[in-house]
Design an enzyme around this catalytic site. Structure first.
Site, PDB file in Angstrom:
ATOM      1  N   LYS A  65     -24.642  20.537   2.643  1.00  0.00           N
ATOM      2  CA  LYS A  65     -24.993  19.292   3.339  1.00  0.00           C
ATOM      3  C   LYS A  65     -26.103  18.566   2.588  1.00  0.00           C
ATOM      4  O   LYS A  65     -26.031  17.358   2.358  1.00  0.00           O
ATOM      5  CB  LYS A  65     -25.428  19.600   4.782  1.00  0.00           C
ATOM      6  CG  LYS A  65     -24.266  19.984   5.674  1.00  0.00           C
ATOM      7  CD  LYS A  65     -24.694  20.528   7.026  1.00  0.00           C
ATOM      8  CE  LYS A  65     -23.448  20.988   7.789  1.00  0.00           C
ATOM      9  NZ  LYS A  65     -23.726  21.664   9.048  1.00  0.00           N
ATOM     10  N   GLN A  81     -28.897  23.271  12.387  1.00  0.00           N
ATOM     11  CA  GLN A  81     -27.719  24.097  12.097  1.00  0.00           C
ATOM     12  C   GLN A  81     -27.542  25.167  13.188  1.00  0.00           C
ATOM     13  O   GLN A  81     -28.469  25.912  13.482  1.00  0.00           O
ATOM     14  CB  GLN A  81     -27.882  24.767  10.721  1.00  0.00           C
ATOM     15  CG  GLN A  81     -26.696  25.593  10.285  1.00  0.00           C
ATOM     16  CD  GLN A  81     -25.450  24.751  10.002  1.00  0.00           C
ATOM     17  OE1 GLN A  81     -25.531  23.675   9.416  1.00  0.00           O
ATOM     18  NE2 GLN A  81     -24.299  25.242  10.425  1.00  0.00           N
ATOM     19  N   ASP A 119     -24.695  15.035  14.925  1.00  0.00           N
ATOM     20  CA  ASP A 119     -23.690  16.045  15.284  1.00  0.00           C
ATOM     21  C   ASP A 119     -22.860  15.586  16.490  1.00  0.00           C
ATOM     22  O   ASP A 119     -21.805  16.148  16.771  1.00  0.00           O
ATOM     23  CB  ASP A 119     -24.380  17.372  15.648  1.00  0.00           C
ATOM     24  CG  ASP A 119     -24.130  18.459  14.622  1.00  0.00           C
ATOM     25  OD1 ASP A 119     -23.189  18.299  13.815  1.00  0.00           O
ATOM     26  OD2 ASP A 119     -24.862  19.462  14.637  1.00  0.00           O
TER      27      ASP A 119
END
Ligand code: NDP
Length: 296
Positions: free
Chosen positions: A54, A98, A121
């Site tokens: 990422k 995460q 997200d």
């Protein structure tokens, strides 16, 4: 029949190149680059690999990447304090913590703490609600990637019978919601579904997000259907080796009309869509219209 390959890897590479061009334009226009902050708690090996990808892809697209590593025994207060700092940081337009978090830390509290407009997200309940209400919100990355691939391959999805196997908050449910928004007729199957093969056979579109290696069998599929295999399962390949397989049996390539491979299908789309969401979040925070083609 040999199914057409839906090339998520290639699509994701084109999307990232488009994003880099948009980012260059946005920098000229505003003097700033979109910024993505990634928070990794603990030492989980798979999470470390995802986070490094990422961060690398963020920089390659010309965006700012802010990395935060916290030890597995960090307190919830410290983690939530960092999220609040990132919410207030004007250089940060998207925040990704995460998951999974080490035991003892509440994912739900973290999701709720992230500024809705920086929730790249798309897990915050307000973004879930916006998507359900058909309002502009941030859409979870993997479901957004699935939809982009389906629309690229099939065009208008109106009236298609879609079967989503899996009802997680992160994949199955948002995929189903997005397909409803695209005017599909949607059935959501899960571990309590009766006669799963018969249910799956209804699908012109089948999205498998189960997490069970090759569970969806070729004989369950309507011939010619389009299959999006979200599953990523590592299985024993003998001689001490492992390999990745999806949730759909490889024999499905002989029945489906088109299908995503594993690896190289939905997986690469997830990070590309994270970058797309960061650009979308940046534009909305600046009062600019996000470039076309980055969302739905
Ligand atoms: P979850 O474990 O959160 O959800 C799995 C879903 O599958 C649940 O709804 C469960 O039903 C259902 N299920 C389990 N067993 C069966 C069964 N025998 N028959 C029918 N349904 C069943 O997984 P996720 O949604 O997070 O992930 C699914 C897969 O996608 C995993 O392989 C994961 O690694 C992969 N993934 C891939 C991503 C990518 O970037 N490509 C990103 C995210 C996930 P119930 O609700 O009843 O328990």
């Amino acid at each position: 029949m040999i199914a057409t390959l839906i090339d998520g890897k290639g699509f994701a590479a084109r999307l990232r190149a488009d994003l880099a061009a948009h980012v260059a334009q946005l920098k000229e226009q505003t003097g700033e680059a979109p910024g993505l902050a990634v928070v990794l708690v603990g030492e989980d090996a798979a999470s470390q690999v995802y986070v490094r990808s990422k961060e690398r892809q963020t920089v390659e697209a010309g965006m700012e990447s802010f990395s935060h590593r916290l030890p597995a025994d960090v307190s919830e207060d410290v983690l939530l304090g960092l999220v609040r700092e990132l919410n207030a940081d004007t250089r940060v337009h998207g925040i990704l913590v995460q998951f999974p978090l080490p035991g003892g830390l509440s994912q739900q509290k973290v999701i709720e703490a992230i500024d809705v407009d920086k929730d790249v997200d798309g897990f915050h309940v307000e973004n879930v609600g916006r998507v359900a209400a058909g309002l502009p919100g941030l859409v979870p990355c993997t479901p957004l990637g699935c939809l982009m691939l389906l629309r690229d391959h099939l065009g208008d999805l109106t009236g298609q019978e879609a079967v989503v196997v899996g009802r997680s908050h992160t994949v199955g449910k948002p995929v189903a919601q997005l397909l409803i928004n695209q005017s599909c007729t949607v059935t959501v199957a899960h571990s309590r579904t009766r006669d799963l093969p018969d249910v799956v056979r209804r699908g012109d579109i089948v999205v498998a997000a189960v997490g069970r290696p090759e569970m969806v069998k070729a004989e369950w599929l309507k011939p010619g259907c389009t299959v999006i295999d979200v599953g990523i399962n590592r299985i024993d390949a003998g001689e001490g080796k492992t390999r990745l397989v999806g949730d759909v049996d490889a024999a499905a390539w002989d029945v489906a009309g088109a299908m995503t491979p594993v690896p190289g299908g939905v997986g690469p789309m997830t990070i590309a869509c994270l970058l797309a969401n960061t650009v979308t979040a940046f534009c909305r925070q600046k009062g600019l219209t996000p470039p076309a083609g980055l969302g739905l």
